[in-house]
Design a protein around this motif. Structure first.
Motif, PDB file in Angstrom:
ATOM      1  N   TYR A  23       0.391  -1.319   0.061  1.00  0.00           N
ATOM      2  CA  TYR A  23       0.102   0.018  -0.119  1.00  0.00           C
ATOM      3  C   TYR A  23       1.143   0.673   0.468  1.00  0.00           C
ATOM      4  CZ  TYR A  23      -4.243  -3.014   0.980  1.00  0.00           C
ATOM      5  OH  TYR A  23      -5.095  -3.844   1.182  1.00  0.00           O
ATOM      6  N   ILE A  72      -5.685  -4.141   7.188  1.00  0.00           N
ATOM      7  CA  ILE A  72      -6.290  -4.285   6.173  1.00  0.00           C
ATOM      8  C   ILE A  72      -7.633  -3.132   6.754  1.00  0.00           C
ATOM      9  CG2 ILE A  72      -7.202  -5.510   4.411  1.00  0.00           C
ATOM     10  CD1 ILE A  72      -4.298  -5.340   4.196  1.00  0.00           C
ATOM     11  N   ASP A  76      -8.528  -0.190   4.120  1.00  0.00           N
ATOM     12  CA  ASP A  76      -9.760  -0.465   3.162  1.00  0.00           C
ATOM     13  C   ASP A  76     -10.956  -0.419   2.682  1.00  0.00           C
ATOM     14  OD1 ASP A  76      -7.980  -1.684   1.212  1.00  0.00           O
ATOM     15  OD2 ASP A  76      -7.243  -3.963   1.076  1.00  0.00           O
ATOM     16  N   LEU A  78     -13.146  -3.300   4.981  1.00  0.00           N
ATOM     17  CA  LEU A  78     -13.482  -4.235   5.822  1.00  0.00           C
ATOM     18  C   LEU A  78     -13.957  -4.543   6.204  1.00  0.00           C
ATOM     19  CD1 LEU A  78     -10.960  -5.530   3.397  1.00  0.00           C
ATOM     20  CD2 LEU A  78     -13.358  -4.638   2.807  1.00  0.00           C
ATOM     21  N   ALA A  83     -11.292  -8.653   6.487  1.00  0.00           N
ATOM     22  CA  ALA A  83      -9.824  -8.675   5.866  1.00  0.00           C
ATOM     23  C   ALA A  83      -8.847  -9.982   6.355  1.00  0.00           C
ATOM     24  CB  ALA A  83      -9.461  -7.228   6.967  1.00  0.00           C
ATOM     25  N   LYS A  86      -8.951 -11.711   2.639  1.00  0.00           N
ATOM     26  CA  LYS A  86      -7.819 -11.433   1.745  1.00  0.00           C
ATOM     27  C   LYS A  86      -7.526 -11.650   2.263  1.00  0.00           C
ATOM     28  CE  LYS A  86      -6.392  -6.941  -0.161  1.00  0.00           C
ATOM     29  NZ  LYS A  86      -6.821  -5.741  -0.069  1.00  0.00           N
ATOM     30  N   ASN A 207     -14.165   1.734  -2.625  1.00  0.00           N
ATOM     31  CA  ASN A 207     -13.374   1.444  -1.719  1.00  0.00           C
ATOM     32  C   ASN A 207     -12.313   0.236  -2.741  1.00  0.00           C
ATOM     33  OD1 ASN A 207     -14.550  -1.765  -1.839  1.00  0.00           O
ATOM     34  ND2 ASN A 207     -14.437  -2.102   0.562  1.00  0.00           N
ATOM     35  N   THR A 208     -11.283  -0.079  -1.677  1.00  0.00           N
ATOM     36  CA  THR A 208     -10.497  -0.847  -2.794  1.00  0.00           C
ATOM     37  C   THR A 208     -10.866  -2.049  -3.802  1.00  0.00           C
ATOM     38  OG1 THR A 208      -9.272  -2.185  -0.762  1.00  0.00           O
ATOM     39  CG2 THR A 208      -8.173   0.321  -1.491  1.00  0.00           C
ATOM     40  N   ILE A 209     -11.900  -2.679  -3.096  1.00  0.00           N
ATOM     41  CA  ILE A 209     -12.501  -3.606  -3.911  1.00  0.00           C
ATOM     42  C   ILE A 209     -13.878  -3.733  -4.266  1.00  0.00           C
ATOM     43  CG2 ILE A 209     -11.211  -5.844  -2.206  1.00  0.00           C
ATOM     44  CD1 ILE A 209     -13.603  -5.929  -0.515  1.00  0.00           C
ATOM     45  N   THR A 241     -10.485   7.362   2.774  1.00  0.00           N
ATOM     46  CA  THR A 241     -10.952   7.403   1.431  1.00  0.00           C
ATOM     47  C   THR A 241      -9.990   8.354   0.282  1.00  0.00           C
ATOM     48  OG1 THR A 241     -12.958   6.365   2.472  1.00  0.00           O
ATOM     49  CG2 THR A 241     -12.948   6.255   0.117  1.00  0.00           C
ATOM     50  N   PHE A 246     -10.643   2.960  -6.616  1.00  0.00           N
ATOM     51  CA  PHE A 246     -10.783   1.665  -7.127  1.00  0.00           C
ATOM     52  C   PHE A 246     -11.222   1.796  -8.915  1.00  0.00           C
ATOM     53  CE2 PHE A 246     -14.389  -0.678  -9.308  1.00  0.00           C
ATOM     54  CZ  PHE A 246     -13.344  -2.650  -9.188  1.00  0.00           C
TER      55      PHE A 246
END
Ligand SMILES: [Zn+2]
Length: 246
Positions: A23, A72, A76, A78, A83, A86, A207-209, A241, A246
């Motif tokens: 990251y 995480i 992220d 989560l 997390a 992942k 978010n990142t996912i 954020t 994304f």
């Protein structure tokens, strides 16, 4: 493998320094620790430290701290279980089932929040194609936003009429308290619960996912303020954020 064993195995196999390096590529060794610019607050000199012995991080600037899992979760957006899943994949640990029993109350709320954000995103993007959103569609066209981009970024429009989303979501079983928590509704001075976003072109923030965790919104017509973001929620922290990550 029981979930507690999975957690321990992940801890044994992964090094927090390497996970964080994915990251923040610029982390540097400083004595026996590692240092970097903090991803959780804005700063110019690094106060984010990682201790490889304890496998924990700590920021002297904003006091964020924790282990590989909480890093995480925070970065992220989560739940703990997400997390862990992942990181299990990253560590090559077999994850047999996502057990509801091991979820905390906090995790359950976050999952409900994500469901209602997803519903909101769908609701606003469908509304953009309705006859009540002609102005919004024209606005996007005038700005040269293509149909493909509207589809790709799931742009939408929030109805000008009051309570349309609140009604839709409560009809589907979501509580008004959850809608307020998600930043999709608020309590007016007269005590009535109403839509937070009205008469606005809606930009989902993910978010990142790729899960919708908030909205950015631009007013059409006289609604103030012109630009309005979701308030801080359990899913969305403005300082954490990055729009469009994304
Ligand atoms: Zn910090």
């Amino acid at each position: 493998m029981r979930s507690q064993n999975i957690i321990e195995t992940i801890r044994e196999r992964l090094d927090i320094v390497e996970v964080i390096r994915d990251y923040i590529p610029s982390i540097q060794k400083a004595g026996k620790n590692f240092k970097a610019l903090c991803p959780f607050h804005n700063e110019k000199t690094p106060s984010f430290t990682i201790n490889p012995d304890t496998q924990r991080f700590y920021c002297f600037g904003c006091q964020e701290h924790g282990d590989i899992f909480s890093f995480i979760e925070k970065i992220d957006g989560l739940t703990f279980m997400e997390a862990a899943q992942k990181l299990a994949a990253k560590a090559g640990v077999q994850w047999e089932g996502f057990s509801m029993k091991t979820m905390t109350e906090n995790d359950r709320v976050r999952i409900e929040l994500k469901k209602v954000m997803e519903l909101a995103s769908l609701f606003y993007s469908r509304f953009l194609t309705s006859s009540n959103a002609v102005k919004a569609a024209k606005y996007l066209k005038d700005r040269n936003v293509s149909k493909e981009s509207i589809e790709k970024f799931k742009l939408g429009f929030s109805p000008i009429a009051e309570n349309m989303f609140v009604n839709e979501a409560t009809k589907r079983g979501f509580s008004k308290e959850l809608l307020i928590k998600a930043g999709l509704a608020y309590v007016k001075e007269n005590g009535q619960i109403t839509d937070y976003f009205r008469g606005r072109v809606m930009f989902p923030i993910k978010n990142t996912i790729g899960e919708v965790i908030a909205f950015g919104a631009r007013a059409l017509g006289d609604f103030q303020p012109k630009y309005l973001n979701s308030p801080e929620t359990p899913l969305f922290s403005k300082k954490r954020t990055l729009y469009g990550i994304f």
